[in-house]
Every structure is written in C-alpha cells, then in structure tokens.
Design a protein around this motif. Structure first.
Motif, PDB file in Angstrom:
ATOM      1  N   LEU A 146      -7.584  32.947  -7.448  1.00 36.56           N
ATOM      2  CA  LEU A 146      -7.905  31.587  -7.021  1.00 36.56           C
ATOM      3  C   LEU A 146      -7.828  31.422  -5.509  1.00 36.56           C
ATOM      4  CD1 LEU A 146      -6.046  29.515  -9.758  1.00 36.56           C
ATOM      5  CD2 LEU A 146      -8.495  29.890  -9.548  1.00 36.56           C
ATOM      6  N   THR A 147      -7.032  32.251  -4.847  1.00 35.00           N
ATOM      7  CA  THR A 147      -6.819  32.089  -3.402  1.00 35.00           C
ATOM      8  C   THR A 147      -7.404  33.225  -2.574  1.00 35.00           C
ATOM      9  OG1 THR A 147      -4.650  33.162  -3.583  1.00 35.00           O
ATOM     10  CG2 THR A 147      -4.703  30.754  -3.770  1.00 35.00           C
ATOM     11  N   SER A 148      -7.994  34.220  -3.230  1.00 35.07           N
ATOM     12  CA  SER A 148      -8.544  35.396  -2.528  1.00 35.07           C
ATOM     13  C   SER A 148      -7.494  36.008  -1.601  1.00 35.07           C
ATOM     14  CB  SER A 148      -9.796  35.001  -1.720  1.00 35.07           C
ATOM     15  OG  SER A 148     -10.802  34.517  -2.572  1.00 35.07           O
ATOM     16  N   ARG A 220       0.451  34.535   6.323  1.00 35.12           N
ATOM     17  CA  ARG A 220       1.023  34.320   5.001  1.00 35.12           C
ATOM     18  C   ARG A 220       1.218  32.827   4.724  1.00 35.12           C
ATOM     19  NH1 ARG A 220       2.173  39.423   5.820  1.00 35.12           N
ATOM     20  NH2 ARG A 220       2.935  40.753   4.121  1.00 35.12           N
ATOM     21  N   VAL A 221       1.236  32.521   3.435  1.00 34.54           N
ATOM     22  CA  VAL A 221       1.678  31.213   2.959  1.00 34.54           C
ATOM     23  C   VAL A 221       2.707  31.484   1.873  1.00 34.54           C
ATOM     24  CG1 VAL A 221       1.025  29.007   1.942  1.00 34.54           C
ATOM     25  CG2 VAL A 221      -0.588  30.204   3.410  1.00 34.54           C
ATOM     26  N   ILE A 235       7.249  32.730  -3.784  1.00 38.86           N
ATOM     27  CA  ILE A 235       5.918  33.314  -3.936  1.00 38.86           C
ATOM     28  C   ILE A 235       5.332  33.463  -2.536  1.00 38.86           C
ATOM     29  CG2 ILE A 235       3.596  33.100  -4.899  1.00 38.86           C
ATOM     30  CD1 ILE A 235       4.686  31.380  -7.087  1.00 38.86           C
ATOM     31  N   TRP A 236       4.848  34.669  -2.243  1.00 40.99           N
ATOM     32  CA  TRP A 236       4.232  34.959  -0.939  1.00 40.99           C
ATOM     33  C   TRP A 236       2.756  35.290  -1.141  1.00 40.99           C
ATOM     34  CZ3 TRP A 236       6.654  34.632   3.797  1.00 40.99           C
ATOM     35  CH2 TRP A 236       8.047  34.497   3.778  1.00 40.99           C
ATOM     36  N   LEU A 237       1.908  34.660  -0.342  1.00 43.08           N
ATOM     37  CA  LEU A 237       0.482  34.966  -0.323  1.00 43.08           C
ATOM     38  C   LEU A 237       0.142  35.608   1.012  1.00 43.08           C
ATOM     39  CD1 LEU A 237       0.547  33.013  -2.739  1.00 43.08           C
ATOM     40  CD2 LEU A 237      -1.578  32.004  -1.888  1.00 43.08           C
ATOM     41  N   GLN A 238      -0.497  36.767   0.972  1.00 37.86           N
ATOM     42  CA  GLN A 238      -0.973  37.413   2.202  1.00 37.86           C
ATOM     43  C   GLN A 238      -2.492  37.345   2.224  1.00 37.86           C
ATOM     44  OE1 GLN A 238      -0.696  41.895   2.841  1.00 37.86           O
ATOM     45  NE2 GLN A 238      -2.831  41.294   3.147  1.00 37.86           N
ATOM     46  N   GLU A 239      -3.050  36.835   3.323  1.00 33.37           N
ATOM     47  CA  GLU A 239      -4.514  36.742   3.399  1.00 33.37           C
ATOM     48  C   GLU A 239      -5.121  38.134   3.483  1.00 33.37           C
ATOM     49  OE1 GLU A 239      -6.973  37.170   5.831  1.00 33.37           O
ATOM     50  OE2 GLU A 239      -5.717  38.097   7.357  1.00 33.37           O
ATOM     51  N   THR A 240      -6.308  38.287   2.902  1.00 37.39           N
ATOM     52  CA  THR A 240      -6.937  39.605   2.820  1.00 37.39           C
ATOM     53  C   THR A 240      -8.324  39.652   3.430  1.00 37.39           C
ATOM     54  OG1 THR A 240      -7.820  39.059   0.633  1.00 37.39           O
ATOM     55  CG2 THR A 240      -5.694  40.208   0.710  1.00 37.39           C
ATOM     56  N   GLY A 241      -8.752  38.562   4.044  1.00 37.77           N
ATOM     57  CA  GLY A 241     -10.109  38.568   4.597  1.00 37.77           C
ATOM     58  C   GLY A 241     -10.312  37.497   5.636  1.00 37.77           C
ATOM     59  N   ALA A 242     -10.989  36.425   5.229  1.00 41.12           N
ATOM     60  CA  ALA A 242     -11.374  35.369   6.171  1.00 41.12           C
ATOM     61  C   ALA A 242     -10.347  34.251   6.240  1.00 41.12           C
ATOM     62  CB  ALA A 242     -12.736  34.805   5.775  1.00 41.12           C
ATOM     63  N   PHE A 244      -7.122  31.724   4.600  1.00 35.27           N
ATOM     64  CA  PHE A 244      -6.891  30.973   3.375  1.00 35.27           C
ATOM     65  C   PHE A 244      -7.865  29.804   3.254  1.00 35.27           C
ATOM     66  CE2 PHE A 244      -2.637  32.838   4.182  1.00 35.27           C
ATOM     67  CZ  PHE A 244      -2.526  33.563   3.005  1.00 35.27           C
ATOM     68  N   GLY A 245      -8.256  29.496   2.007  1.00 37.09           N
ATOM     69  CA  GLY A 245      -9.159  28.389   1.738  1.00 37.09           C
ATOM     70  C   GLY A 245      -8.424  27.060   1.775  1.00 37.09           C
ATOM     71  N   PRO A 246      -9.184  25.947   1.707  1.00 38.29           N
ATOM     72  CA  PRO A 246      -8.565  24.617   1.827  1.00 38.29           C
ATOM     73  C   PRO A 246      -7.689  24.227   0.639  1.00 38.29           C
ATOM     74  CG  PRO A 246     -10.911  24.448   1.293  1.00 38.29           C
ATOM     75  CD  PRO A 246     -10.646  25.888   1.600  1.00 38.29           C
ATOM     76  N   ASP A 247      -7.891  24.870  -0.534  1.00 37.33           N
ATOM     77  CA  ASP A 247      -7.126  24.487  -1.717  1.00 37.33           C
ATOM     78  C   ASP A 247      -5.939  25.405  -1.985  1.00 37.33           C
ATOM     79  OD1 ASP A 247      -8.633  26.683  -2.337  1.00 37.33           O
ATOM     80  OD2 ASP A 247      -9.165  26.003  -4.359  1.00 37.33           O
TER      81      ASP A 247
END
Length: 532
Positions: A146-148, A220-221, A235-242, A244-247
C-alpha cells in the motif's frame, strides 16, 4: 533447530524456481540455519548455513563467493544462469560447497519462507507464536504494497518481529536489522540522537525521519505500537523509490492498530481455538455478539455497520483464490483499523466482511462508503483483482447487526451484476433488492400460471418477445428496435401471448405475474455472470 539437507528445501520449491547444479560435499552438508548475505558484506561464518546471496547475480557474484569461502557454508543460493556461474561452480566444488541456482525472476522472499519452514518447523515454536508471526508478516507485506516501501515491525526492545519482502533496494540499516533480527546498536544511537524515539514516544501519530545519505540511511516513517500507555513496539517504513505517497500516514495508522491488536492477543497467550472467525460469531445473533463484544472490549451499545466485499466468479475460482482472499482481508483490515480501531474483519460465506462498531450516527454513512471505496480501490491497484462492496444500513447497536446480514448480502448481489457500480449503499439499489426478494419468494412457491408457463416452455419465439417487451418497460417501439423487428410484428406477438395466457399485460397485477414468470424462466441464478 532441526538439521535438514538442501534436497529437503528443494523438494518444497515450485517447479522451475531453482536447481541444484552442484551438490555439497557429503561431510558437513547438513543445514541448521540460513543467512541473507549482500554482495558487499564482510565474510560471515557460513557453518551449517544456507546462504542467500542477494544484490548480485551471475559472474558479478564471484568476489562475494570468494569471501564466503573463508568460512564455507554447505550451500549458497545465487541468481543467474549456469553459463554465467560456470567459474563459481568450479570455485565452490573445490571448497565442497553446493550451488543452488535460483531463477532470476524468482522471489527471494519465497525461498526464504520455504527454507525457514524446513529449518524451523512449526513444532519449533508454539502454535500461538507461529500464528503471530504469520499475521505480522502478512501485515508487513500488505503495508509495503500500500505504501510502496519496505516495512519492518519491531518489539519494544527493537527486536525484529516481521518484515516485508527482501529486495535489493533496502539500505544498510534495514539489511542489518533483518540479518541480526534487531537494529544495530550504532543506528539505534543515531536515531536517538536525531530525536526519532523521543518523538515516537511522545505521539501516537506517524513520525518522519529524514534521509541521511552520509550514514547510508534512506527516508523513513515510523509509528509506535501502544497498548494503553504501554509501548508494544514500532513499525518502520523505509522508502524505496520516489519517496512516500500522500496516504502513507493513513495506512500506517491502520497498520499500527492491527499490529498492536495482534501483539496484545499474543501477550495474553490466547489459544488457537479462540482465534476462530469473530465475524461469523458476531453475525450469528445477539448472544454471540454480546460475548464477542465483551471479550474483545468492543463498544456494543453504539451504532454499527456491516460492509461486505466480494470478488468476481473468475477470481473466486482461480488457483490462487485462497491467497487473494487472505490478501484482501489483510488489506481491508488495515483500512478498517485506520477508520475505527475496534473494526473486525474476516470471511463470511466466501466474502470479506468488515464489521464497524462504535459509530457516531450522524454522517457515518458517507465515511463508511469512503472506507469501502478505499478498500476496493487499493485492492484493484495492489492485488490485481476487481472487488466490489456493499455498505449495509446502520443498526442502533452491535447486538442488532445480525438483522442486516441478509439485506447486505442482497445488496452485494446487486452490485455484483452492475457493470457501472463497485461500491453501493441500500439507497442505490433499494427497488432492485425488493424486486429480487419478490422473485426469490415466487421461485420458492410451487404454484404457477399454467397458460404462461406452457407458453414460456413451448413457444420460444413468443417467450423471447415477452422477455424483450418487459426489458423495454412495455414499450413496443423500443422492443422492436432491440429485436430488430417491425413494430406490427411485436404488436401481433404480444396480442397472441395475451390471448393464449388470458393475461392483460397492461394491467399492473397481470404484468407483475408475467414478470415473475419471465424472471424465473431466464434463470436469475445463472444469467448473472462476471462478478460474484
């Protein structure tokens, strides 16, 4: 851990996924663990390990393989073709290390999962812990879609509990966290210096951590998992490209609510038998709903609603239908938890059901519709399916929700056959629901109009004309155009049908009788194709 051989793991892999082109030496060929090694990593101790060499393939794997042979493992898995790895094959043969050639298109995460199941069988851990891991990995994977992004779930001590699919675009911190099953100490200190943990402990909202290229960190978020005021993990999110999206914040809040609920359930050591489908229990009647509300601490006295999500007949019969159902339920549970933390998601008669308790009666319907639209939209985008949803009417309390099950199912059936609608409320199909109920009641009766039944069975020309006539709302000109006939031909056939049956199709009662017979004749249960 149980010692297994590479043949054990190979037997569980799909056909064409990988091939053993070099067998390990007979001595020391037992596998007791697995390692994920990047091409740039220092040489780890490969003793008794299946090594997954990621981030490199073919001839470019040679430098990393030479470093691995300082402490040779029984088997190394590398992506590429046999021609590309001919030198590697000679190198490993001399060391007695086996070479598992992995299809370049294969998913490392699949191999990792199968190897883990073999090396750490289900009996190695308790049933509760196994189910927890399965749930957390599913949440991590769905959140990643959902978050890419790449997703990692930690407990309060920064031990890694679950993560999304291993890929080549994770940074040094994420890679090290997966390998060691916890974040390296130097990065924990760095994140503390940046104030990340201080902010995470202060708020229940997502926290942004900017990229630090000089330290090998991507943006990260993160969000903290709370149980009351107690911190259960992160929970950790690491961006993988362009980026993070708005949602991303919305999705992360839903993931946090779902993950915290699973951790609390595990902490309470609930038995496997208590994990039966709560949706079916709540929808079975007031007594079961009250019991579920009490045990799950769900607000039962406020308004509640039921959303049903279905998939097409073709998708429901596909080989991967069970997997898609599970992925859809995971996705729906994240969206539902973001909307209302106490939401309950599960399977109900082959569809995905979302029970949303504790609603405020005013303006709840628009929010529920938005929730259903988000589930349908993201399922189509991320799961490659075409779902549709029915938002049932609100009930005054959770104990009454069983009373709207049938009408929500009827609504879902209407949406399934509508080519232009993917999400609907009762207001959108109220007349159609009542008409279908009338047809169903008629079909369950044994008494029929003898003259009309005989006509429909024995005169297909008149039967098709009657069907087209009613489909055209008794408009002769429209019926003639649909059938490619002259209007006078249609007039003649309708008049003949009226004489034969004794029914006046201009009379509302006779018209209703004829319509019910025609609907039964065309077979309402089989004419609707496409979506289920």
């Amino acid at each position: 851990m149980a010692a297994v051989t590479v043949d054990d793991i190979l037997s569980d892999l799909p056909l064409g996924f990988a091939s053993l082109i070099l067998r390990p030496a007979p001595t020391g060929s037992a596998i007791e663990r697995f390692l994920i090694v990047d091409a740039d990593d220092a040489a780890p101790d490969g003793g008794a390990a299946l090594v997954l060499l990621i981030g490199v393939r073919g001839r470019s794997a040679l430098p990393a393989l030479r470093r691995l042979l300082q402490n040779p493992p029984p088997v190394v898995a590398v992506k590429g073709t046999r021609e590309e790895l001919s030198e590697a094959e000679e190198l490993l043969r001399d060391a007695g290390t086996g070479l598992l050639l992995v299809n370049p298109a294969a998913d490392w995460d699949r191999l990792l999962s199968i190897a883990q199941d073999r090396i750490q069988p289900r009996s190695y851990q308790s049933e509760v812990l196994t189910l927890l891991e399965e749930d957390l990995f599913a949440i991590a994977q769905t959140t990643a879609r959902l978050t890419s992004s790449h997703v990692l779930i930690e407990d309060a001590a920064n031990k890694v509990l679950a993560y999304s699919t291993v890929s080549n675009d994770i940074d040094e911190l994420r890679k090290a966290s997966i390998l060691a099953r916890r974040g390296p100490r130097k990065y924990e200190l760095l994140l503390k210096d940046l104030g990340a943990y201080r902010e995470l402990h202060r708020t229940r909202l997502p926290v942004r951590v900017p990229a630090r290229p000089q330290d090998g960190l991507r943006e990260r978020v993160a969000i903290t998992l709370f149980a009351g005021d107690r911190i259960m993990g992160y929970i950790w999110l690491q961006e993988t490209g362009a980026g993070f999206g708005p949602d991303v914040d919305h999705v992360l809040k839903g993931s946090a609510a779902r993950t915290a609920a699973e951790l609390i359930r595990y902490r309470n050591q609930q038995s496997v038998h208590m994990r039966e489908d709560r949706v079916a229990r709540i929808l079975s009647g007031p007594a079961e709903a009250a019991a579920s509300a009490h045990s799950e601490k769900i607000p039962a006295e406020r308004p509640a609603a039921l959303i049903l999500v279905g998939i097409s007949d073709a998708e429901a019969q596909a080989d991967d239908a069970a997997l898609k159902h599970g992925e859809l339920a995971n996705l729906a549970s994240i969206h539902a938890a973001a909307f209302k933390a106490s939401a309950v998601v599960g399977q109900f008669k082959g569809d995905t059901a979302v029970i949303v308790p504790g609603l405020q009666s005013n303006a709840a319907e628009s929010g529920l519709r938005s929730l259903a639209e988000a589930i349908v939209r993201d399922a189509g985008k991320h799961l490659g399916i075409s779902p549709f949803a029915a938002v049932g009417p609100l009930v005054p309390d959770l104990l009454s929700i069983h009373s709207i099950t049938s009408i929500t199912e009827a609504l879902l059936s209407c949406v399934a056959t509508s080519p232009d609608t993917s999400v609907a409320t009762v207001d959108d199909f109220e007349g159609e629901i009542l008409f279908r109920e009338a047809v169903d009641n008629f079909t369950s009766s044994t008494f029929r109009h003898r003259g009309l039944s005989t006509l429909l069975q024995e005169d297909p020309e008149l039967a098709e004309t009657l069907r087209a006539y009613f489909d055209a709302s008794l408009d002769v000109a429209d019926c003639a155009q649909r059938m490619g006939l002259h209007k006078n031909t249609v007039y003649y056939r309708i008049s003949k049908a009226s004489r034969v049956t004794g029914l006046d199709f201009g009379d509302p009662r006779d018209s209703l009788v004829a319509l019910l017979h025609i609907q039964e004749w065309v077979g309402t249960s089989t004419e609707h194709s496409g979506r289920k």
